[in-house]
Design an enzyme around this catalytic site. Structure first.
Site, PDB file in Angstrom:
ATOM      1  CE  LYS A 190      11.295  78.345   8.587  1.00 49.59           C
ATOM      2  NZ  LYS A 190      11.058  77.544   7.347  1.00 49.59           N
ATOM      3  N   GLY A 221      15.769  77.057   7.748  1.00 50.24           N
ATOM      4  CA  GLY A 221      15.538  76.176   8.883  1.00 50.24           C
ATOM      5  C   GLY A 221      14.162  75.565   8.882  1.00 50.24           C
ATOM      6  CD  GLU A 264      -1.428  82.788  -1.998  1.00 52.95           C
ATOM      7  OE1 GLU A 264      -2.417  82.025  -2.114  1.00 52.95           O
ATOM      8  OE2 GLU A 264      -0.301  82.509  -2.413  1.00 52.95           O
ATOM      9  CB  CYS A 298      -2.314  78.314  -4.052  1.00 51.07           C
ATOM     10  SG  CYS A 298      -1.576  79.880  -4.567  1.00 51.07           S
ATOM     11  CD  GLU A 397      -3.656  73.688  -2.165  1.00 52.45           C
ATOM     12  OE1 GLU A 397      -3.526  74.638  -2.954  1.00 52.45           O
ATOM     13  OE2 GLU A 397      -3.318  73.737  -0.969  1.00 52.45           O
TER      14      GLU A 397
END
Length: 495
Positions: A190, A221, A264, A298, A397
């Site tokens: 996905k 989606g 992650e 990240c 973040e």
């Protein structure tokens, strides 16, 4: 043959299937705001069909039962087919994700292919049935002596789901597809709604190389699709890359069915610049952590902790370097930083910048939309001089081109600031004394540390992941493949 960019069907069970709702959405180039393609919008019912196909393929199909080296041969064909399309895939990474050409070519494509090749080599060479030593012992039931031994068997886990983010979509898609298929799992991908094309292009290539029906599906989606995939009892494992908040939701959704979950997640990584550091080398690394993928990474080291004796020099050097970065369409090979992924993400970053100023941090440069750039989701590289590590821009973040420079006086203070975070994904140390840098790195509570910039490229043979809210589990290395394997022990009497 050019890669398609207009899709009206999902890839389910090895075939292209129209989504049950019949809906499609436009795919936007974040640098120009032009429509570059269209993608189907899947529903929970489409996800259900993909799960059914994956479950049947795992329980009754040939893929999980295939010999490891035979499966490696099929995946090598997949790898080689992707390699022949490098130029087109790189162009798609530029247009859909806003990556500048070097990032699209090296970080998105080459590193993804290195990882896939690593998993292929691992299943070619690794032993998945390993004997233990033979032992003689007293049998508790008979009282006699028994000679016995065991073997440890690694087996495919089951149906795996990969949910990926928009920042490095091609890389992330392959980082999950590779170990899932190498292990013998069946796999449902996905992708992020903003970047569906870099997933959908994999469907035709999978059919070309002869993946058995049901082994690989792609369902686009929104949240309804994600929730179906993370809650259905027929799914055995979830691997997710994205924010810690969504990761926590996925973990909660998966908990009632006790799925294995690999997460992650985010980061607010610290780069420690010691007094004896090569200042130009450190500042250039600071610039890369500021501008790479417009700060949407990240692992980017966006808290830059600099010894107070050199902090002023560092800020001036970093500011001068940032002023030379060309902003613009990443299709231009001279562009040094492209756009954010969307208008909504830019508004989020701008809100953090305003918060940073309101909280007493000093804006050194940037902080606004570049003048004259009316199209595209651009924002200037932004540097803050922060008096401490406690404000929102030092703790949250941001996922944009914003760094905080924070001063320190002692090694112990630098380590304490670095570890004062809810995250622990990456980190860095710059010092001309490698022993000192290593010692500092050993004290950082983070999944990885780069000393003087590290090797410059992801090494797929070592595990990647984080501490604390940066995630659970690891990708790459033997540890990454093990996330997709079950371990069985068979104990037998030798004599």
């Amino acid at each position: 043959m050019a890669l398609p960019t207009h899709f009206d069907s999902l890839y389910i069970g090895g075939s292209w299937v129209k989504p049950i709702g019949g809906e499609t959405s436009a795919v936007i180039n974040p640098a120009t705001e032009e429509v570059i393609g269209k993608a189907p919008v899947g529903t929970g019912a489409d996800a259900d069909a993909a799960i059914a196909a994956a479950r049947d393929a795992f329980d009754h199909g040939p893929w999980p039962k295939m010999a490891w080296r035979e499966r490696a041969g099929v995946l090598q064909q997949l790898h080689d087919a992707l390699m022949t399309r490098k130029e087109e895939i790189v162009q798609l990474c530029v247009a859909e994700a806003g990556s500048i050409v070097p990032v699209a070519s090296i970080m998105q494509f080459d590193m993804a292919m290195d990882g896939l090749q690593y998993y292929i080599h691992q299943i070619e060479r690794r032993e998945f049935v390993t004997p233990s030593s033979v032992s003689a012992h007293t049998n508790w039931a008979t009282g006699g002596e028994t000679l016995g031994s065991t073997v440890k068997v690694y087996e495919p886990l089951g149906v795996s789901v990969g949910i990926t983010a928009y920042n490095y979509p091609f890389f992330l898609n392959l980082a999950k597809l590779g170990p899932a298929l190498a292990s013998g799992c069946t796999f449902i991908l996905k992708p992020a709604p903003q970047t569906p094309l870099e997933a959908l292009i994999l469907g035709d290539i999978a059919s070309e190389v002869g993946l058995p029906p049901g082994v690989f599906s792609i369902v686009t989606g929104g949240a309804d699709v994600g929730e179906k995939l993370t809650t259905d009892p027929r799914v055995d494992q979830i691997s997710f890359t994205g924010s810690d908040k969504i990761g926590a939701m996925i973990q909660a959704q998966a908990a009632p069915t006790l799925k294995r979950v690999t997460l992650e997640l985010g980061g607010k990584s610290a780069m420690i610049v010691c007094e004896d550091a090569d200042l130009e080398q450190a500042a250039f690394a600071g610039l890369i952590n500021l501008t790479n993928q417009c700060g949407q990474g990240c692992v980017l080291q966006t808290r830059q902790l600099v010894h107070n004796a050199i902090k002023g020099q560092y800020i001036e050097m970093l500011k001068a370097m940032a002023s030379q970065v060309k902003l613009g369409n990443p299709a231009d090979p001279d562009t040094g930083m492209g756009p954010l992924i969307s208008a909504a993400q830019r508004e989020r970053v701008l809100a953090f910048i305003e918060q940073g100023k309101a909280d007493g941090n000093t804006l050194v440069c940037g902080g606004t939309i570049p003048p004259g750039m009316d199209s595209g989701f651009f924002i200037e590289p932004t540097i803050f001089d922060c008096p401490n590590n406690s404000t929102a821009i030092a703790q949250e973040e941001i996922f944009g081109p914003v760094v905080c420079v924070i001063g320190f006086d002692t090694e112990e203070e630098a380590i304490a600031i670095a570890n004062d975070s809810q995250y622990g994904l990456s980190g860095g140390v710059f010092s001309q004394d490698p022993g000192k840098a290593y010692r500092i790195g050993m004290k950082m509570r983070t999944g990885g540390v780069l000393i003087n910039g590290g090797g410059g490229r992801l090494n797929p043979s070592v595990p990647f992941g984080g501490y604390k809210r940066s995630g659970i589990g690891r990708e790459y290395g033997e540890e990454g493949l093990n996330e997709y394997l079950e371990i069985k022990v068979i104990d037998f009497r030798a004599a």
